[in-house]
Design an enzyme around this catalytic site. Structure first.
Site, PDB file in Angstrom:
ATOM      1  N   HIS A   1       0.790  -1.118  -0.173  1.00  0.00           N
ATOM      2  CA  HIS A   1      -0.114  -0.058   0.072  1.00  0.00           C
ATOM      3  C   HIS A   1       0.844   1.423   0.005  1.00  0.00           C
ATOM      4  CE1 HIS A   1       1.020  -0.359   4.236  1.00  0.00           C
ATOM      5  NE2 HIS A   1       0.728   1.150   4.366  1.00  0.00           N
TER       6      HIS A   1
ATOM      7  N   HIS B   1       1.622   6.958  -0.788  1.00  0.00           N
ATOM      8  CA  HIS B   1       0.843   6.138   0.465  1.00  0.00           C
ATOM      9  C   HIS B   1      -0.562   5.905  -0.126  1.00  0.00           C
ATOM     10  CE1 HIS B   1      -0.949   4.576   4.299  1.00  0.00           C
ATOM     11  NE2 HIS B   1       0.327   4.602   4.646  1.00  0.00           N
TER      12      HIS B   1
END
Length: 166
Positions: free
Chosen positions: A69, A84
């Site tokens: 992620h 992110h």
């Protein structure tokens, strides 16, 4: 003034393309205090319209989180940029994320780095807002926000310019 600063060290100036398509937001709009308060670095956030992270410049993968992620990409000048994907998405343990790179891989601007399922992220109760921040701010002398709002297309528009120290 900014053009003079950048003109003096042109080889140290990095144009950063939008790493995903969507709506630009200030970091203050990120529902996570570490990003909203710029504790993880300065930058911008994007609310994605497509689930694809695009390389924002030519570089290499410096770090890829185990749950896929979050990625840190590095430019040849040393600039490190963290992308992110979403907030609290580490709780998904990689479900809904597919990487096309591993740490150490090199890439060209516009290459696909990660694909993600935005709807799966949101169905899990996570925000899909994606912070894009300078991971090594102490080595950057200037970060210029080129576009502050509106919609951007990943890989097509310069959203930030960074000037490196030295």
């Amino acid at each position: 003034m900014l053009s003079k600063l950048f003109g003096k060290s042109k080889h140290k100036t990095i144009e950063i393309l939008a790493p995903l398509s969507g709506r630009l937001l200030p970091l203050s709009a990120v529902p996570d205090e570490a990003f909203a308060g710029k504790q993880r670095g300065d930058g911008i956030a994007i609310e994605p319209s497509l689930g694809k992270i695009i390389a924002p410049f030519d570089g290499k993968v410096s770090h890829l989180n185990d749950s896929n992620h979050s990625i840190i990409v590095e430019h040849s000048t040393g600039l490190k940029l963290q992308i992110h994907i979403g907030i609290n998405t580490e709780a998904l343990n990689g479900d809904g994320f597919r990487t096309h790179v591993i740490p150490g891989d090199t890439f060209n601007a516009g290459d696909t780095l990660i694909e993600f399922d935005r709807l799966k992220i949101e169905a899990a109760g996570c925000s899909s807002i994606t912070p894009v921040v300078v991971a090594n701010e102490n080595e950057v002398k200037l970060l210029e926000h080129i576009i502050l709002s509106g919609n951007v297309t990943g890989g097509d528009e310069v959203i930030l310019k960074a000037g490196m120290k030295g």
